[in-house]
Write an enzyme that holds these catalytic residues in place. Structure first.
Site, PDB file in Angstrom:
ATOM      1  N   ASN A   1       0.607  -1.027   0.603  1.00 28.59           N
ATOM      2  CA  ASN A   1      -0.484   0.013  -0.298  1.00 28.59           C
ATOM      3  C   ASN A   1       0.967   1.565   0.032  1.00 28.59           C
ATOM      4  OD1 ASN A   1      -1.813   2.947   0.989  1.00 28.59           O
ATOM      5  ND2 ASN A   1      -3.116   1.075   1.906  1.00 28.59           N
TER       6      ASN A   1
ATOM      7  N   HIS B   1       0.951   6.426   2.184  1.00 27.74           N
ATOM      8  CA  HIS B   1       1.561   6.978   2.822  1.00 27.74           C
ATOM      9  C   HIS B   1       2.928   7.801   2.084  1.00 27.74           C
ATOM     10  CE1 HIS B   1      -1.216   6.841   5.483  1.00 27.74           C
ATOM     11  NE2 HIS B   1      -1.400   4.992   5.766  1.00 27.74           N
TER      12      HIS B   1
ATOM     13  N   ARG C   1       3.349  18.597   1.454  1.00 27.81           N
ATOM     14  CA  ARG C   1       4.134  19.726   0.557  1.00 27.81           C
ATOM     15  C   ARG C   1       3.705  20.497   0.096  1.00 27.81           C
ATOM     16  NH1 ARG C   1       9.373  21.671   3.171  1.00 27.81           N
ATOM     17  NH2 ARG C   1       8.967  21.674   5.301  1.00 27.81           N
TER      18      ARG C   1
ATOM     19  N   HIS D   1      -5.162   3.520  -1.692  1.00 29.50           N
ATOM     20  CA  HIS D   1      -7.367   4.073  -1.028  1.00 29.50           C
ATOM     21  C   HIS D   1      -7.025   5.496  -1.308  1.00 29.50           C
ATOM     22  CE1 HIS D   1     -10.153   4.369   2.980  1.00 29.50           C
ATOM     23  NE2 HIS D   1     -10.534   4.169   1.725  1.00 29.50           N
TER      24      HIS D   1
ATOM     25  N   ARG E   1      -9.238   8.545  -0.970  1.00 27.10           N
ATOM     26  CA  ARG E   1     -10.306   8.569  -0.224  1.00 27.10           C
ATOM     27  C   ARG E   1     -10.982   9.806  -0.476  1.00 27.10           C
ATOM     28  NH1 ARG E   1     -10.429   7.715   5.494  1.00 27.10           N
ATOM     29  NH2 ARG E   1      -9.036   6.331   5.865  1.00 27.10           N
TER      30      ARG E   1
ATOM     31  N   ARG F   1      -6.556  12.923   1.190  1.00 32.14           N
ATOM     32  CA  ARG F   1      -6.236  13.271   1.408  1.00 32.14           C
ATOM     33  C   ARG F   1      -4.407  12.938   1.281  1.00 32.14           C
ATOM     34  NH1 ARG F   1      -7.609   9.719   7.054  1.00 32.14           N
ATOM     35  NH2 ARG F   1      -9.527  10.898   6.876  1.00 32.14           N
ATOM     36  N   HIS F   2      -4.265  11.692   1.121  1.00 34.33           N
ATOM     37  CA  HIS F   2      -2.965  10.636   0.234  1.00 34.33           C
ATOM     38  C   HIS F   2      -2.886  10.491  -1.221  1.00 34.33           C
ATOM     39  CE1 HIS F   2      -5.090   7.100   1.303  1.00 34.33           C
ATOM     40  NE2 HIS F   2      -4.937   7.288   2.981  1.00 34.33           N
TER      41      HIS F   2
ATOM     42  N   GLU G   1      -8.587   0.679  -2.913  1.00 36.49           N
ATOM     43  CA  GLU G   1      -9.203   0.473  -2.183  1.00 36.49           C
ATOM     44  C   GLU G   1     -10.548   1.317  -2.384  1.00 36.49           C
ATOM     45  OE1 GLU G   1      -7.430   1.501   1.852  1.00 36.49           O
ATOM     46  OE2 GLU G   1      -6.121  -0.716   1.448  1.00 36.49           O
TER      47      GLU G   1
ATOM     48  N   THR H   1      -7.502   6.117  10.230  1.00 34.36           N
ATOM     49  CA  THR H   1      -6.914   5.472   9.153  1.00 34.36           C
ATOM     50  C   THR H   1      -7.997   4.348   9.064  1.00 34.36           C
ATOM     51  OG1 THR H   1      -5.456   3.692   8.789  1.00 34.36           O
ATOM     52  CG2 THR H   1      -5.618   4.100  10.758  1.00 34.36           C
ATOM     53  N   THR H   2      -8.216   3.398   8.246  1.00 36.07           N
ATOM     54  CA  THR H   2      -9.267   2.514   7.818  1.00 36.07           C
ATOM     55  C   THR H   2      -9.644   2.315   9.910  1.00 36.07           C
ATOM     56  OG1 THR H   2      -9.482   2.246   5.921  1.00 36.07           O
ATOM     57  CG2 THR H   2     -10.677   1.468   6.954  1.00 36.07           C
TER      58      THR H   2
ATOM     59  N   GLU I   1     -10.450  -8.985   3.081  1.00 36.16           N
ATOM     60  CA  GLU I   1      -9.578  -8.879   4.114  1.00 36.16           C
ATOM     61  C   GLU I   1     -10.301  -8.869   4.833  1.00 36.16           C
ATOM     62  OE1 GLU I   1      -7.441  -6.566   1.631  1.00 36.16           O
ATOM     63  OE2 GLU I   1      -6.563  -5.956   4.150  1.00 36.16           O
TER      64      GLU I   1
ATOM     65  N   HIS J   1      -3.615  -4.798   7.221  1.00 38.66           N
ATOM     66  CA  HIS J   1      -4.026  -3.220   8.897  1.00 38.66           C
ATOM     67  C   HIS J   1      -2.947  -3.943  10.471  1.00 38.66           C
ATOM     68  CE1 HIS J   1      -5.780   0.220   8.886  1.00 38.66           C
ATOM     69  NE2 HIS J   1      -5.330   0.326  10.349  1.00 38.66           N
ATOM     70  N   GLY J   2      -1.951  -2.984   9.398  1.00 34.88           N
ATOM     71  CA  GLY J   2      -1.403  -2.583  11.285  1.00 34.88           C
ATOM     72  C   GLY J   2       0.251  -3.391  11.372  1.00 34.88           C
TER      73      GLY J   2
ATOM     74  N   GLY K   1       0.683  -1.712   4.386  1.00 36.91           N
ATOM     75  CA  GLY K   1       1.744   0.226   4.291  1.00 36.91           C
ATOM     76  C   GLY K   1       2.230   0.490   4.992  1.00 36.91           C
ATOM     77  N   HIS K   2       1.953   0.783   5.792  1.00 37.51           N
ATOM     78  CA  HIS K   2       2.285   2.052   6.856  1.00 37.51           C
ATOM     79  C   HIS K   2       3.785   1.649   7.354  1.00 37.51           C
ATOM     80  CE1 HIS K   2       2.653   4.839  10.724  1.00 37.51           C
ATOM     81  NE2 HIS K   2       2.362   5.531   9.444  1.00 37.51           N
TER      82      HIS K   2
HETATM   83  N1  PXP Z   1      -5.711  -3.397   3.853  1.00 35.02           N
HETATM   84  C1  PXP Z   1      -7.048  -2.084   4.432  1.00 35.02           C
HETATM   85  C2  PXP Z   1      -8.235  -2.684   3.499  1.00 35.02           C
HETATM   86  C3  PXP Z   1      -6.581  -0.580   4.760  1.00 35.02           C
HETATM   87  O1  PXP Z   1      -7.620   0.172   4.687  1.00 35.02           O
HETATM   88  C4  PXP Z   1      -5.224  -0.257   4.833  1.00 35.02           C
HETATM   89  C5  PXP Z   1      -5.085   0.993   5.273  1.00 35.02           C
HETATM   90  O2  PXP Z   1      -5.101   1.366   3.946  1.00 35.02           O
HETATM   91  C6  PXP Z   1      -4.524  -1.978   4.858  1.00 35.02           C
HETATM   92  C7  PXP Z   1      -4.259  -2.449   4.274  1.00 35.02           C
HETATM   93  C8  PXP Z   1      -2.753  -1.355   5.212  1.00 35.02           C
HETATM   94  O3  PXP Z   1      -2.545  -0.962   6.677  1.00 35.02           O
HETATM   95  P1  PXP Z   1      -1.166  -0.568   7.241  1.00 35.02           P
HETATM   96  O4  PXP Z   1      -1.081   0.340   6.208  1.00 35.02           O
HETATM   97  O5  PXP Z   1      -2.104  -0.327   8.613  1.00 35.02           O
HETATM   98  O6  PXP Z   1      -0.171  -1.240   6.748  1.00 35.02           O
END
Ligand code: PXP
Length: 249
Positions: free
Chosen positions: A13, A16, A24, A49, A51, A55-56, A76, A106-107, A157, A200-201, A222-223
């Site tokens: 992902n 970010h 900037r 994603h 949104r 925002r990103h 997404e 975040t989601t 997912e 996620h996370g 992603g993050h």
């Molecule tokens: N999967 C989904 C559906 C998400 O919304 C996100 C966050 O955008 C992620 C995966 C990735 O999460 P993370 O950025 O915490 O790795």
């Protein structure tokens, strides 16, 4: 995404990278460049994603990702008319439907697929008809998976965020309960014929138990990867995750 059915795929992902760019204004750093590097490092797909508040990721990023990246794009998106039109126009490989609240960072939770069937089913039908692989981002809850099956979504997912938060809080018992819930949901989903993804996370520190769940076919991360890339570069950060995922299988 990949020919090997046993392989656990990694969707990177790149949101970010766009977050830093947008801090900037302007064009740098370029999320599409990140997608190329992720591909070179062994990613199986790119996730972005779009949104509602942009925002990103921006609309132009989606256009460029579709035009310039060979890997399958997982878009997404919230279940809104605007996003459905955008997905239908671009025809990405996959669309992952997520709940979206403007004020969230975040989601924060899974989609209420079970409670929202009358609204979601027609929208899922339109995406599926266009040849887009629809995925629903849900909590590890059987009712949510059954709703995905009922609405004809081929993929779910599982939201791993709650498990990650419990681990971070040092709640060992709570985290173990949530891990079991994820494992049971993965088994139930696969038994119902769903392709099961998770995300996620996830980080180097917590990815192994999730990657070890045999029914899970893809992780979207992603993050952490973008943050780690600040220190070691994106190729190294993606390769490190790939190694951990492969070692867990
Ligand atoms: N999967 C989904 C559906 C998400 O919304 C996100 C966050 O955008 C992620 C995966 C990735 O999460 P993370 O950025 O915490 O790795």
């Amino acid at each position: 995404m990949s020919a090997d059915p046993a392989k656990l795929r990694l969707g990177v992902n790149i949101d970010h990278v766009a977050t830093i760019r947008n801090a900037r204004g302007g064009d740098l750093p370029d999320p599409v460049r990140a997608a190329h590097l992720a591909e070179a490092a062994g990613a199986d797909g790119i996730t972005a994603h779009l949104r509602e508040d942009r925002r990103h990721i921006r609309d132009a990023d989606i256009e460029r990702l579709m035009a310039e990246i060979a890997l399958p794009l997982n878009l997404e998106m919230a279940a809104t008319d605007e996003m459905v039109e955008i997905a239908l126009r671009h025809g990405p490989h996959a669309a992952c439907i997520v709940p979206e609240r403007r004020a969230e960072r975040t989601t924060e939770g899974g989609l209420d697929a079970a409670g929202g069937q009358s609204r979601l089913a027609p929208l899922i039908g339109r995406l599926v008809e266009r040849g887009i692989r629809v995925s629903l981002f849900v909590e590890p809850d059987f009712a949510q998976l059954d709703a995905a099956v009922a609405m004809g979504a081929p993929v779910v997912e599982l939201h791993t965020g709650r498990w990650c938060d419990l681990l971070d809080a040092g709640d060992v018992e709570g985290a173990e309960r949530e891990r079991l819930r994820l494992a049971e949901a993965a088994r139930h989903g696969a038994a119902c014929g769903l392709e099961v993804h998770a995300g996620h996370g996830l980080t180097y520190a917590n990815v192994t138990p999730i990657a070890a769940m045999a029914e899970i076919r893809e992780l979207n991360i992603g993050h952490f990867l973008i943050g780690e890339a600040i220190f070691v570069g994106l190729e190294a950060s993606v390769k490190g995750m790939r190694r951990l995922m492969d070692a867990a299988r």
